[in-house]
Design a protein around this motif. Structure first.
Motif, PDB file in Angstrom:
ATOM      1  N   ASP A  90       0.830  -1.222   0.000  1.00  0.00           N
ATOM      2  CA  ASP A  90       0.000   0.000   0.000  1.00  0.00           C
ATOM      3  C   ASP A  90       0.856   1.260   0.000  1.00  0.00           C
ATOM      4  N   GLU A 290      -3.212   7.448   6.404  1.00  0.00           N
ATOM      5  CA  GLU A 290      -4.404   6.635   6.133  1.00  0.00           C
ATOM      6  C   GLU A 290      -4.007   5.159   5.974  1.00  0.00           C
ATOM      7  N   ARG A 294      -5.045   1.894   8.338  1.00  0.00           N
ATOM      8  CA  ARG A 294      -5.658   0.714   7.731  1.00  0.00           C
ATOM      9  C   ARG A 294      -4.962  -0.572   8.176  1.00  0.00           C
ATOM     10  N   HIS A 295      -3.724  -0.436   8.683  1.00  0.00           N
ATOM     11  CA  HIS A 295      -2.956  -1.627   9.069  1.00  0.00           C
ATOM     12  C   HIS A 295      -2.673  -1.638  10.571  1.00  0.00           C
TER      13      HIS A 295
END
Ligand SMILES: [Zn+2]
Length: 468
Positions: A90, A290, A294-295
């Motif tokens: 990502d 962001e 998300r992780h």
């Protein structure tokens, strides 16, 4: 079997190692060269190997000096998968698109400048790779979980272990089969410091036949984290607390910006700082934050507790991400009471320059430098106490306080590197010291021989190919 060093050999950038077996060959990292006058030329040179011959890539982490030439590899005919951790996939997508965008802008700027100077039709400058090529490369990224064993080829098995450097960073353990024998190679990637926010501690590795280890700060010892918290608390008290001005943190968008936010939250939660109104003014930093959120599963326990606290304290810790340049400009009229985290980290590009232009002349403001400032950058002139700096064609007086805070490095120092090496139950048969300026890598190699008693510790030169 052979291991060849095509970057980060006697220098810090351009990480790229080629492993050749009887039936396959693969790369570990494919990074960009950065800094120095000939980095651009080196990034444009053809690879020393045929990209079409590379079966797959193992990527340690998203930093551009480890991932930045992957789009060029793909454009040159590489069609295999790029394996990395899921957060790295990502982050690398964000970073490679940005790198391509910056190169396209720079190429068109140079073309226009050359046309102005020359007047004739000239051949346009080309970027090292285009946004389209970066997009094609991003599709080759395959995110895998930490500690999950993958077999990209019948002769190769790889496992990603947390390196504690930035989100998604990994040490890669690779078992390879050659001439009927299995041998283990360990690539440290970049190693972080234990007990720092965001990421977990570097994973101890206990055995390997061959070790490739980084040495960025292999010759020094960092300031400790506790005194960094003290310094930042004092700066916040003297500016925000006293109602005198704003605080600016120029920070690298990926990694450092998130560490700064963590430090600020830790201080507010401990009531060592007044309530804060914070603006993250960098699209890249917003995107990286962001991805970080998300992780959550790979964040350290302290950071997860901090995130839970932030959600319950919207007034104490007001965090905003500016989306467009209008929001960014609106901050110019705020003369006191806000914290701005913005890129670039060395103040030589990006929105931070607008905030510096407005805040440097204000005696009550503070600029907090948290990272290395290369010679020739605006950040370096601030650190060197220049009484005025040039911004957007005007001389801007420096009346704000300039503070250098040393304890937020994402790299292990010599004691931390030694501590990680001591986890090996026996010295590796061969150790290669990479990712350090030549004298630093040499000093570090010597310290490993002296302190740990390891015999075979070498600093490879660029292009060296070592039979294993
Ligand atoms: Zn790194």
């Amino acid at each position: 079997m052979q291991l060849a060093f095509f970057g980060a050999a006697g220098e810090v950038t351009g990480s790229c190692y080629l492993v050749e077996l009887e039936r396959t060959r693969f790369l570990v990292d494919c990074g960009m060269f950065q800094g120095g006058t000939d980095a651009d030329r080196r990034n444009r040179e053809p690879f020393a190997f045929d990209p079409r011959s590379i079966a797959f890539v193992l990527l340690t982490h998203a930093h551009i000096d480890h991932s930045g030439l992957l789009p060029k590899l793909a454009a040159g005919g590489f069609t295999g998968p790029i394996f990395c951790t899921a957060p790295t996939a990502d982050l690398a997508a964000v970073m490679l698109r940005d790198a391509a965008h910056v190169q396209e802008q720079e190429a068109s700027w140079r073309t226009r400048a050359a046309a102005r100077n020359d007047g004739r039709r000239i051949r346009p400058y080309s970027p090292v790779y285009t946004l389209l090529e970066a997009e094609r490369c991003v599709r080759r990224l395959h995110g895998v979980a930490y500690d999950q064993r993958i077999e990209p080829h019948p002769d190769v098995a790889a496992t990603f272990r947390d390196a504690g450097h930035i989100l998604g960073s990994a040490i890669i353990e690779v078992a390879v089969r050659a001439q009927g024998v299995t041998r283990k190679l360990t690539f440290s990637g970049d190693l972080g410091l234990p007990a720092r926010p965001i990421v977990r501690d570097p994973t101890p590795i206990t055995d390997t036949d061959v070790l490739v280890v980084e040495s960025t700060y292999g010759d020094r010892r960092h300031r400790d984290f506790a005194s960094t918290l003290d310094e930042v608390a004092a700066i916040l008290a003297g500016t925000i607390g006293a109602g005198r001005g704003n605080v600016l943190f120029p920070a690298f968008a990926v990694g450092r910006a998130q560490s700064v936010l963590c430090v600020l939250a830790m201080l507010v939660r401990a009531k060592r700082s007044p309530p804060l109104e914070i603006y993250v003014d960098s699209p890249m930093a917003a995107a990286a934050t962001e991805v970080t959120l998300r992780h959550r599963d790979v964040l350290d326990d302290e950071t997860r507790a901090l995130l839970a606290w932030i959600q319950t304290q919207p007034k104490e810790f007001r965090l905003r991400f500016t989306s467009d340049t209008g929001d960014s400009r609106a901050l110019n009229s705020r003369t006191a009471g806000i914290v701005i985290v913005s890129a670039s980290g060395m103040c030589d590009a990006g929105r931070i320059r607008h905030h510096l232009r407005h805040n440097l002349p204000r005696a009550g403001a503070a600029v907090v430098i948290t990272g290395f400032q290369a010679a020739g950058t605006l950040g370096r002139r601030l650190v060197d106490r220049s009484p005025s700096v040039r911004l957007f064609g005007e001389d801007v007086p420096v009346r704000a306080g300039i503070h250098t805070v040393g304890g937020l490095s994402a790299h292990a120092d010599q004691p931390a590197l030694h501590a990680w090496l001591r986890h090996f139950r026996a010295p590796p048969q061969r150790t290669f010291v990479v990712h350090g300026e030549h004298n630093v890598a040499t000093t570090f190699a010597e310290s490993v021989r002296a302190s740990l008693g390891w015999r075979d510790v070498a600093v490879p030169a660029l292009g060296d190919a070592v039979p294993l």
